[in-house]
Design a protein around this motif. Structure first.
Motif, mmCIF file in Angstrom:
data_model
loop_
_atom_site.group_PDB
_atom_site.id
_atom_site.type_symbol
_atom_site.label_atom_id
_atom_site.label_comp_id
_atom_site.label_asym_id
_atom_site.label_seq_id
_atom_site.Cartn_x
_atom_site.Cartn_y
_atom_site.Cartn_z
ATOM 1 N N ASP A 95 7.354 -5.423 -39.245
ATOM 2 C CA ASP A 95 8.167 -5.060 -38.088
ATOM 3 C C ASP A 95 8.002 -3.580 -37.789
ATOM 4 O O ASP A 95 8.074 -3.154 -36.637
ATOM 5 C CB ASP A 95 9.637 -5.391 -38.349
ATOM 6 C CG ASP A 95 9.871 -6.885 -38.370
ATOM 7 O OD1 ASP A 95 9.598 -7.535 -37.358
ATOM 8 O OD2 ASP A 95 10.300 -7.404 -39.416
ATOM 9 N N ILE A 96 7.766 -2.817 -38.845
ATOM 10 C CA ILE A 96 7.490 -1.390 -38.686
ATOM 11 C C ILE A 96 6.664 -0.923 -39.880
ATOM 12 O O ILE A 96 6.908 -1.338 -41.021
ATOM 13 C CB ILE A 96 8.789 -0.559 -38.573
ATOM 14 C CG1 ILE A 96 8.470 0.932 -38.352
ATOM 15 C CG2 ILE A 96 9.698 -0.764 -39.772
ATOM 16 C CD1 ILE A 96 9.700 1.783 -38.004
ATOM 17 N N TYR A 97 5.655 -0.091 -39.598
ATOM 18 C CA TYR A 97 4.896 0.571 -40.657
ATOM 19 C C TYR A 97 5.149 2.066 -40.486
ATOM 20 O O TYR A 97 4.519 2.735 -39.675
ATOM 21 C CB TYR A 97 3.407 0.240 -40.567
ATOM 22 C CG TYR A 97 2.622 0.851 -41.700
ATOM 23 C CD1 TYR A 97 2.763 0.365 -42.993
ATOM 24 C CD2 TYR A 97 1.777 1.932 -41.483
ATOM 25 C CE1 TYR A 97 2.071 0.945 -44.046
ATOM 26 C CE2 TYR A 97 1.083 2.515 -42.524
ATOM 27 C CZ TYR A 97 1.228 2.015 -43.803
ATOM 28 O OH TYR A 97 0.553 2.599 -44.860
ATOM 29 N N HIS A 98 6.091 2.564 -41.266
ATOM 30 C CA HIS A 98 6.684 3.884 -41.059
ATOM 31 C C HIS A 98 5.894 4.969 -41.786
ATOM 32 O O HIS A 98 4.801 4.723 -42.308
ATOM 33 C CB HIS A 98 8.141 3.820 -41.553
ATOM 34 C CG HIS A 98 9.021 4.896 -41.019
ATOM 35 N ND1 HIS A 98 9.957 5.559 -41.803
ATOM 36 C CD2 HIS A 98 9.117 5.436 -39.784
ATOM 37 C CE1 HIS A 98 10.595 6.434 -41.057
ATOM 38 N NE2 HIS A 98 10.104 6.388 -39.834
ATOM 39 N N ARG A 99 6.455 6.184 -41.849
ATOM 40 C CA ARG A 99 5.843 7.308 -42.567
ATOM 41 C C ARG A 99 6.938 8.084 -43.288
ATOM 42 O O ARG A 99 7.985 8.365 -42.707
ATOM 43 C CB ARG A 99 5.120 8.257 -41.595
ATOM 44 C CG ARG A 99 4.096 7.610 -40.725
ATOM 45 C CD ARG A 99 3.376 8.623 -39.837
ATOM 46 N NE ARG A 99 2.553 9.566 -40.603
ATOM 47 C CZ ARG A 99 1.657 10.382 -40.073
ATOM 48 N NH1 ARG A 99 1.467 10.377 -38.756
ATOM 49 N NH2 ARG A 99 0.960 11.201 -40.830
ATOM 50 N N THR A 294 9.386 -8.385 -32.246
ATOM 51 C CA THR A 294 10.578 -8.553 -33.084
ATOM 52 C C THR A 294 11.648 -7.505 -32.824
ATOM 53 O O THR A 294 12.670 -7.481 -33.508
ATOM 54 C CB THR A 294 10.191 -8.505 -34.579
ATOM 55 O OG1 THR A 294 9.635 -7.218 -34.892
ATOM 56 C CG2 THR A 294 9.184 -9.594 -34.924
ATOM 57 N N VAL A 295 11.380 -6.614 -31.868
ATOM 58 C CA VAL A 295 12.358 -5.562 -31.578
ATOM 59 C C VAL A 295 13.645 -6.185 -31.042
ATOM 60 O O VAL A 295 13.636 -6.989 -30.116
ATOM 61 C CB VAL A 295 11.796 -4.556 -30.548
ATOM 62 C CG1 VAL A 295 12.883 -3.606 -30.081
ATOM 63 C CG2 VAL A 295 10.648 -3.769 -31.160
ATOM 64 N N GLU A 296 14.743 -5.834 -31.671
ATOM 65 C CA GLU A 296 16.043 -6.329 -31.224
ATOM 66 C C GLU A 296 17.106 -5.315 -31.636
ATOM 67 O O GLU A 296 16.965 -4.627 -32.638
ATOM 68 C CB GLU A 296 16.352 -7.692 -31.847
ATOM 69 C CG GLU A 296 16.377 -7.664 -33.377
ATOM 70 C CD GLU A 296 16.629 -9.024 -33.987
ATOM 71 O OE1 GLU A 296 16.887 -9.960 -33.238
ATOM 72 O OE2 GLU A 296 16.566 -9.134 -35.226
ATOM 73 N N LYS A 297 18.149 -5.235 -30.832
ATOM 74 C CA LYS A 297 19.233 -4.326 -31.172
ATOM 75 C C LYS A 297 20.020 -4.892 -32.352
ATOM 76 O O LYS A 297 20.157 -6.100 -32.511
ATOM 77 C CB LYS A 297 20.147 -4.124 -29.966
ATOM 78 C CG LYS A 297 19.489 -3.341 -28.836
ATOM 79 C CD LYS A 297 20.456 -3.067 -27.701
ATOM 80 C CE LYS A 297 19.766 -2.254 -26.613
ATOM 81 N NZ LYS A 297 20.670 -1.948 -25.481
ATOM 82 N N GLY A 298 20.513 -3.988 -33.174
ATOM 83 C CA GLY A 298 21.272 -4.409 -34.337
ATOM 84 C C GLY A 298 21.661 -3.218 -35.170
ATOM 85 O O GLY A 298 21.466 -2.061 -34.780
ATOM 86 N N ASN A 299 22.168 -3.495 -36.333
ATOM 87 C CA ASN A 299 22.661 -2.456 -37.231
ATOM 88 C C ASN A 299 21.842 -2.487 -38.512
ATOM 89 O O ASN A 299 21.843 -3.491 -39.230
ATOM 90 C CB ASN A 299 24.144 -2.707 -37.528
ATOM 91 C CG ASN A 299 24.746 -1.637 -38.414
ATOM 92 O OD1 ASN A 299 24.053 -0.709 -38.830
ATOM 93 N ND2 ASN A 299 26.024 -1.772 -38.706
#
Length: 702
Positions: A95-99, A294-299
């Motif tokens: 969903d995300i490949y961050h740094r 898969t982007v969706e608002k949430g917590n």
């Protein structure tokens, strides 16, 4: 964790160091099983977030920067893109490949440290750390090498021995040396902040023992650590690259990489939901490879602090202690976070019988594979899953890669699907025929097909991906056998209605295969979905007999797989052989010099250029050749121990350097009059010492 209580999943994959590309060992050990699991969950309509990112802090980065003569930032920028692009092209569906160099991560990691500091969790200790007087800096664990006290390996690092896998402290090493200067380091006092793991030992033991369902290698290693007694561990380091320690009296110190790296999972989840709040695309989508589907608002906190969330860490066995002891202790100390429900760590994957080594270039790099085997992501996904080191170390070979592609993907899976679609086009214009009459032999196949989805689900949910893939292939074998037994190409001559039933059932098997292979072979599943001309189904639909309705129009068949030829495999083997030869040369240690001689002794040696004019093996020996040489002075015989390196017919006409005034001696009944000079490589290979340009025989070598 009781499945009925699970509302959502957080799945993490170990953060790869951005000091080089990803190789097949990483894929088989971590990323493929994690991706398979997540794709399975999504197919079951589960709420799941799959997070990972580049580990851009720590000593491996600074070591790489020094080696390449660039800055650490340039290193991480370069390899973050290489790794991220490779994962994306290979179908690892984060969903995300961050740094961990991101502002969000630095703030999250610093805030986590501050929270523990304010609670009085850390102990401040002044300890002696290794210091390089020549480089004038404290040495992190990876800047120190020495002999492992457990296995005797002479090139162990200060934190781990890559030979036996033992986790070490730098002070454990025998004969330590700095990798910066090559000098033995000295001990110098410095202050750091320690996490008192010993105070969490009882809680950690209760946590580990509540998960006896974990893999034996994971559970056993955790018990071994606990039984040995946990010791406080420094959570800060004297370095200039990383997340700065957020304390006034901590100048020149950063967070220990194994403190900030697992927090990277949390910061990645934060970044994903922060992006979702924007309601508009922005460059972070590309920078962090955010999955737009898969982007969706949430917590984000629901995925880390809610007891109805199942947290699963996918890692290699060398990271077990960090994910099962240190990170849980950090989370316990913080008090607001859930702990991992499972940590399905794999063993190591070897390559052609040897341990994969990035430093020795003994690896199959993902970015290179994608260039050299275009559109064959699923072949590697299949082979690595089929040979995954789930319970013990396993071996990848290029011959096995070829055999599994040709004998399984092409001959079993691809062959069945192709035959069914081709026959449907041939007999019914590509339209799904109607079931006319179900006979007992049909019903037996229908019943067996219906059992597979639950069987495969159980294997995946228990992290037995090899077993699950084997069962998926058994579905294809079921279809192949059914088609072969029913022989529709013969029956069509006498009973078209019977063929309608046979091909309808076969097409339903193909449609179920599209669903079942997707977690493992997503690119193939996509091609098959287009071939079947439908929008795809969910896991719950697999095994049913009505996936493709009567009259549904299929698209034209395409070959899903193609044979891999011997030449392609040999090219890869040759690449590895070249790496091995280069490593042998690079790591060769020259024999010590002999004692000095005076000039008169050297002047007495007479070395001339000579040419081999005849050669033959010496009978009843393996090593000896009888050579006839034109020395320019005479023609003479020399017996030389080079038969294991050169064939007689290969060396006729070869010019050599010959010691002509060596006293003759008899060898195997042959009078040898001199000695040919040879160079011996580190692997024992002998090579002629000869003039680069042709010289007259008898020319003096000075």
């Amino acid at each position: 964790m009781d499945n009925s209580k699970i509302k959502r999943y957080t799945v993490t994959a170990a953060l790869p160091y951005t000091n080089g590309p990803v190789h097949i060992g990483h894929l088989a050990g971590v990323y493929l099983p994690a991706d398979t699991y997540v794709r399975f969950l999504r197919s079951n309509k589960r709420d799941v977030k799959f997070v990972c990112g580049s580990d851009e802090n720590g000593v491996p980065i600074t070591l790489k920067a020094k080696k390449e003569g660039i800055t650490p930032q340039q290193v991480v920028d370069k390899y973050h893109k290489i790794i991220g692009d490779s994962f994306q092209e290979f179908g690892i569906s984060f969903d995300i490949y961050h740094r961990t160099s991101s502002l969000t991560h630095h703030q999250t990691a610093s805030g986590f440290f501050e929270s523990l500091y304010n609670k009085g969790v850390f102990t401040e200790e002044i300890t002696e750390q290794y210091y390089d007087e020549k480089a004038q800096q404290f040495l992190a664990d990876r800047y120190i090498t020495g002999t492992c006290p457990r296995c005797g390996f002479e090139h162990a690092y200060g934190d781990q021995c890559e030979n036996c896998g033992s986790t070490l402290n730098a002070t454990d090493l025998i004969n330590p040396k700095s990798t910066l200067s090559g000098e033995p380091p000295v001990r110098k006092e410095t202050k750091n902040w320690f996490l008192p793991l010993d105070k969490y030992e009882d809680k950690l033991r209760a946590y580990i023992e509540s998960h006896k369902e974990w893999k034996p290698n994971v559970y056993g290693q955790c018990q071994s650590w606990l039984n040995a007694g946990l010791q406080p561990r420094a959570m800060t380091r004297d370095l200039d690259w990383g997340v700065e320690v957020p304390l006034k009296d901590a100048a020149g110190k950063v967070l220990y990489v194994w403190f900030d790296a697992p927090i990277g999972y949390i910061s990645a989840t934060k970044e994903f939901f922060n992006y979702a709040k924007l309601d508009v695309w922005n460059p972070k989508a590309e920078k962090y490879y955010i999955n737009q589907n898969t982007v969706e608002k949430g917590n984000w906190e629901e995925y880390w602090k809610d007891d109805s969330t199942k947290l699963v860490h996918f890692i290699g066995k060398d990271n077990i202690v960090f994910h099962c002891i240190i990170f849980p202790a950090m989370l316990m100390a913080h008090g607001e976070y859930i702990l991992a429900d499972n940590v399905p760590a794999n063993e190591f994957l070897n390559l052609e019988g040897q341990k994969i080594s990035t430093s020795k270039n003994w690896a199959v790099w993902l970015n290179e594979y994608l260039l050299e085997f275009p559109d064959k992501q699923d072949v590697l996904r299949y082979v690595l899953t089929a040979t995954a080191p789930e319970t013990k170390d396993n071996d990848f070979t290029w011959k096995d890669f070829q055999a599994r592609n040709n004998n399984e993907l092409v001959a079993v899976l691809g062959n069945f699907i192709n035959r069914v679609v081709v026959l449907t086009h041939k007999y019914f214009e590509g339209k799904v025929p109607m079931i006319m009459e179900i006979k007992p032999e049909d019903q037996a196949v229908i019943d067996e097909l219906a059992q597979y989805p639950a069987k495969i689900s159980a294997s995946i949910e228990n992290y037995r991906f090899r077993e699950a893939l084997m069962e998926v292939m058994n579905v294809a074998r079921l279809g192949n056998k059914y088609l072969a037994d029913m022989e529709p190409w013969k029956v069509i001559k006498t009973d078209e209605d019977r063929v309608r039933t046979i091909l309808n059932i076969s097409l339903q098997i193909v449609s179920s295969l599209e669903i079942l292979i997707e977690p493992f072979l997503p690119f193939t599943a996509d091609k098959l979905m287009k071939m079947l001309n439908y929008g795809g189904h969910l896991w719950a639909h697999a095994g049913q007999l009505n996936l493709l309705p009567r009259g549904h129009q299929l698209n034209q068949p395409v070959l899903l797989f193609e044979k891999i030829e011997d030449e392609q495999v040999q090219f890869q083997i040759d690449k590895l052989t070249k790496s091995k030869d280069e490593n042998s040369l690079a790591n060769a240690v020259a024999a010590p010099a002999k004692e000095n001689i005076n000039f008169d002794d050297f002047s007495a040696v007479d070395i001339r250029v000579a040419t081999i004019i005849a050669a033959e093996k010496v009978e009843k020996t393996k090593k000896l050749l009888k050579l006839t040489l034109d020395t320019g002075l005479d023609t003479r015989t020399v017996v030389s121990g080079i038969a294991e390196h050169y064939k007689p017919e290969e060396i006729i006409g070869q010019q050599v350097s010959l010691l002509v005034n060596l006293a003759p001696r008899e060898i195997k009944g042959i009078l040898s009059q001199g000695m040919i000079l040879m160079s011996e490589n580190s692997d024992g290979k002998l090579t002629f010492v000869a003039p680069v340009d042709k010289h007259n025989n008898g020319s003096v070598i000075k």
